[in-house]
Design an enzyme around this catalytic site. Sequence first.
Site, mmCIF file in Angstrom:
data_model
loop_
_atom_site.group_PDB
_atom_site.id
_atom_site.type_symbol
_atom_site.label_atom_id
_atom_site.label_comp_id
_atom_site.label_asym_id
_atom_site.label_seq_id
_atom_site.Cartn_x
_atom_site.Cartn_y
_atom_site.Cartn_z
ATOM 1 N N ILE A 201 76.945 15.311 -13.494
ATOM 2 C CA ILE A 201 76.849 14.720 -14.824
ATOM 3 C C ILE A 201 77.400 15.739 -15.825
ATOM 4 C CG2 ILE A 201 75.264 13.635 -16.486
ATOM 5 C CD1 ILE A 201 75.264 12.312 -13.646
ATOM 6 N N TYR B 48 68.209 26.458 -5.732
ATOM 7 C CA TYR B 48 68.135 25.234 -6.549
ATOM 8 C C TYR B 48 67.939 24.002 -5.655
ATOM 9 C CZ TYR B 48 69.865 21.578 -9.748
ATOM 10 O OH TYR B 48 70.003 20.448 -10.513
ATOM 11 N N VAL C 132 58.090 25.920 -19.081
ATOM 12 C CA VAL C 132 57.387 25.147 -18.051
ATOM 13 C C VAL C 132 56.892 26.021 -16.899
ATOM 14 C CG1 VAL C 132 58.521 22.942 -18.557
ATOM 15 C CG2 VAL C 132 59.525 24.491 -16.852
ATOM 16 N N SER D 288 67.905 16.196 -7.784
ATOM 17 C CA SER D 288 69.348 16.446 -7.783
ATOM 18 C C SER D 288 69.933 16.034 -6.443
ATOM 19 C CB SER D 288 69.630 17.937 -7.995
ATOM 20 O OG SER D 288 70.995 18.212 -7.748
ATOM 21 N N ALA E 278 66.756 23.874 -2.599
ATOM 22 C CA ALA E 278 65.428 23.887 -1.962
ATOM 23 C C ALA E 278 64.355 23.417 -2.946
ATOM 24 C CB ALA E 278 65.105 25.297 -1.468
ATOM 25 N N LYS F 66 64.743 21.445 -5.550
ATOM 26 C CA LYS F 66 64.881 20.014 -5.860
ATOM 27 C C LYS F 66 64.430 19.148 -4.681
ATOM 28 C CE LYS F 66 66.466 20.130 -10.116
ATOM 29 N NZ LYS F 66 65.639 19.655 -11.238
HETATM 30 N N1 LIG Z 1 73.781 17.777 -15.145
HETATM 31 C C1 LIG Z 1 73.824 17.497 -13.879
HETATM 32 O O1 LIG Z 1 74.904 17.263 -13.299
HETATM 33 C C2 LIG Z 1 72.561 17.437 -13.060
HETATM 34 C C3 LIG Z 1 72.683 17.063 -11.720
HETATM 35 C C4 LIG Z 1 71.555 17.004 -10.938
HETATM 36 C C5 LIG Z 1 70.308 17.293 -11.464
HETATM 37 N N2 LIG Z 1 70.201 17.668 -12.767
HETATM 38 C C6 LIG Z 1 68.864 17.975 -13.257
HETATM 39 O O2 LIG Z 1 68.593 17.235 -14.432
HETATM 40 C C7 LIG Z 1 67.774 18.001 -15.318
HETATM 41 C C8 LIG Z 1 68.444 18.086 -16.684
HETATM 42 O O3 LIG Z 1 69.727 18.654 -16.542
HETATM 43 P P1 LIG Z 1 70.753 18.766 -17.757
HETATM 44 O O4 LIG Z 1 72.089 18.506 -17.211
HETATM 45 O O5 LIG Z 1 70.248 17.981 -18.907
HETATM 46 O O6 LIG Z 1 70.633 20.336 -18.032
HETATM 47 P P2 LIG Z 1 70.728 21.139 -19.418
HETATM 48 O O7 LIG Z 1 71.001 22.540 -19.034
HETATM 49 O O8 LIG Z 1 71.620 20.446 -20.367
HETATM 50 O O9 LIG Z 1 69.210 21.014 -19.947
HETATM 51 C C9 LIG Z 1 68.146 21.711 -19.356
HETATM 52 C C10 LIG Z 1 67.140 22.008 -20.450
HETATM 53 O O10 LIG Z 1 66.017 22.688 -19.856
HETATM 54 C C11 LIG Z 1 65.614 23.698 -20.766
HETATM 55 N N3 LIG Z 1 64.888 24.747 -20.044
HETATM 56 C C12 LIG Z 1 65.399 25.699 -19.211
HETATM 57 N N4 LIG Z 1 64.425 26.491 -18.765
HETATM 58 C C13 LIG Z 1 63.269 26.048 -19.317
HETATM 59 C C14 LIG Z 1 61.912 26.457 -19.235
HETATM 60 N N5 LIG Z 1 61.550 27.524 -18.498
HETATM 61 N N6 LIG Z 1 60.978 25.749 -19.908
HETATM 62 C C15 LIG Z 1 61.340 24.693 -20.669
HETATM 63 N N7 LIG Z 1 62.607 24.263 -20.809
HETATM 64 C C16 LIG Z 1 63.551 24.928 -20.133
HETATM 65 C C17 LIG Z 1 66.896 24.227 -21.388
HETATM 66 O O11 LIG Z 1 66.640 24.901 -22.604
HETATM 67 C C18 LIG Z 1 67.690 22.930 -21.549
HETATM 68 O O12 LIG Z 1 67.483 22.364 -22.829
HETATM 69 C C19 LIG Z 1 67.577 19.359 -14.654
HETATM 70 O O13 LIG Z 1 66.325 19.383 -13.974
HETATM 71 C C20 LIG Z 1 68.717 19.430 -13.652
HETATM 72 O O14 LIG Z 1 68.424 20.260 -12.568
HETATM 73 C C21 LIG Z 1 71.306 17.744 -13.579
#
Ligand SMILES: NC(=O)c1ccc[n+]([C@@H]2O[C@H](COP(=O)([O-])OP(=O)(O)OC[C@H]3O[C@@H](n4cnc5c(N)ncnc54)[C@H](O)[C@@H]3O)[C@@H](O)[C@H]2O)c1
Length: 247
Positions: A187, A155, A66, A142, A157, A159
């Site tokens: 999560i 991170y 991305v 987030s 900043a 979000k």
């Molecule tokens: N898990 C949590 O507690 C939590 C909390 C707050 C926010 N988030 C946000 O939710 C979203 C999903 O989180 P998650 O827990 O499923 O994380 P995760 O690490 O399980 O999944 C993230 C996915 O993004 C992909 N990815 C990483 N860099 C990439 C790139 N340059 N291009 C394309 N794909 C890429 C990874 O391969 C992975 O499959 C994220 O944006 C994260 O910041 C998660």
Amino acid sequence: MISFEGQSFFITGAGGGIARAASLLLARQGAHLALADIDMHALESLQAEIAHIAPGSRVSLHRLDVADAGACRAELKACADVHGGIDHLIHSAGIYPERLVAEMSDEDWRRLMAINLDGTFYICRAAIAYLREGGSIVNLASLAAQRGSYAHAHYSAAKGAVISFSRSLALELAPKIRVNAVSPGIIATPMTNALLAKKGATLLQNTPLGRLGTAEEVAGSIAFLCSPLASFITGETLQVNGGLYIN
Ligand SMILES: NC(=O)c1ccc[n+]([C@@H]2O[C@H](COP(=O)([O-])OP(=O)(O)OC[C@H]3O[C@@H](n4cnc5c(N)ncnc54)[C@H](O)[C@@H]3O)[C@@H](O)[C@H]2O)c1
């Protein structure tokens, strides 16, 4: 349950915890899915699971970084060609590296911004031309955006900017397309493994609902925002954090 019969979704980060759960939920509700991630193996395993739980689902896989504007353009076009347009974009791809500001290099900062913030701009911009009227965008923000996050200032900043960007885009795309953000707390997904190993007990103590959230619970909120149940909601950030924000 909400039906997404025949609607097409472009989902980034689909190989990861939250977007994977969203993909499975949407497939069960009849959606056509364009699944994008930098990790093709994760996408292939998800595709196999979807074929098992929702045989007959129309699924396309898109290897995508991305942070690459040209690749975002190309994959959104490929998705629109395969699925005949896009109804919803769910942008979940992201990284969560730990680094104190005092020890953060320019490269650390730039890489985080390139993926988590530039990526949001690139993917949303590329989707606009293909999104059908009545469709929506959901960006993953987030709790770190609102509360701050120790050793994750970059991170946090990025979000915060994702929330502001989503609200501004909601103004630009109204009334045809709704744009919202989902802001998860803690999560249980691969992203939070390290954090939970270190601080899991304290985080649980500060969460009124007394447990971690699941990827499926965040997926439910994403599906809600894409659905007709949320037809008058745009520019919002939905907190999914078990009350952690209250403290
Ligand atoms: N898990 C949590 O507690 C939590 C909390 C707050 C926010 N988030 C946000 O939710 C979203 C999903 O989180 P998650 O827990 O499923 O994380 P995760 O690490 O399980 O999944 C993230 C996915 O993004 C992909 N990815 C990483 N860099 C990439 C790139 N340059 N291009 C394309 N794909 C890429 C990874 O391969 C992975 O499959 C994220 O944006 C994260 O910041 C998660």
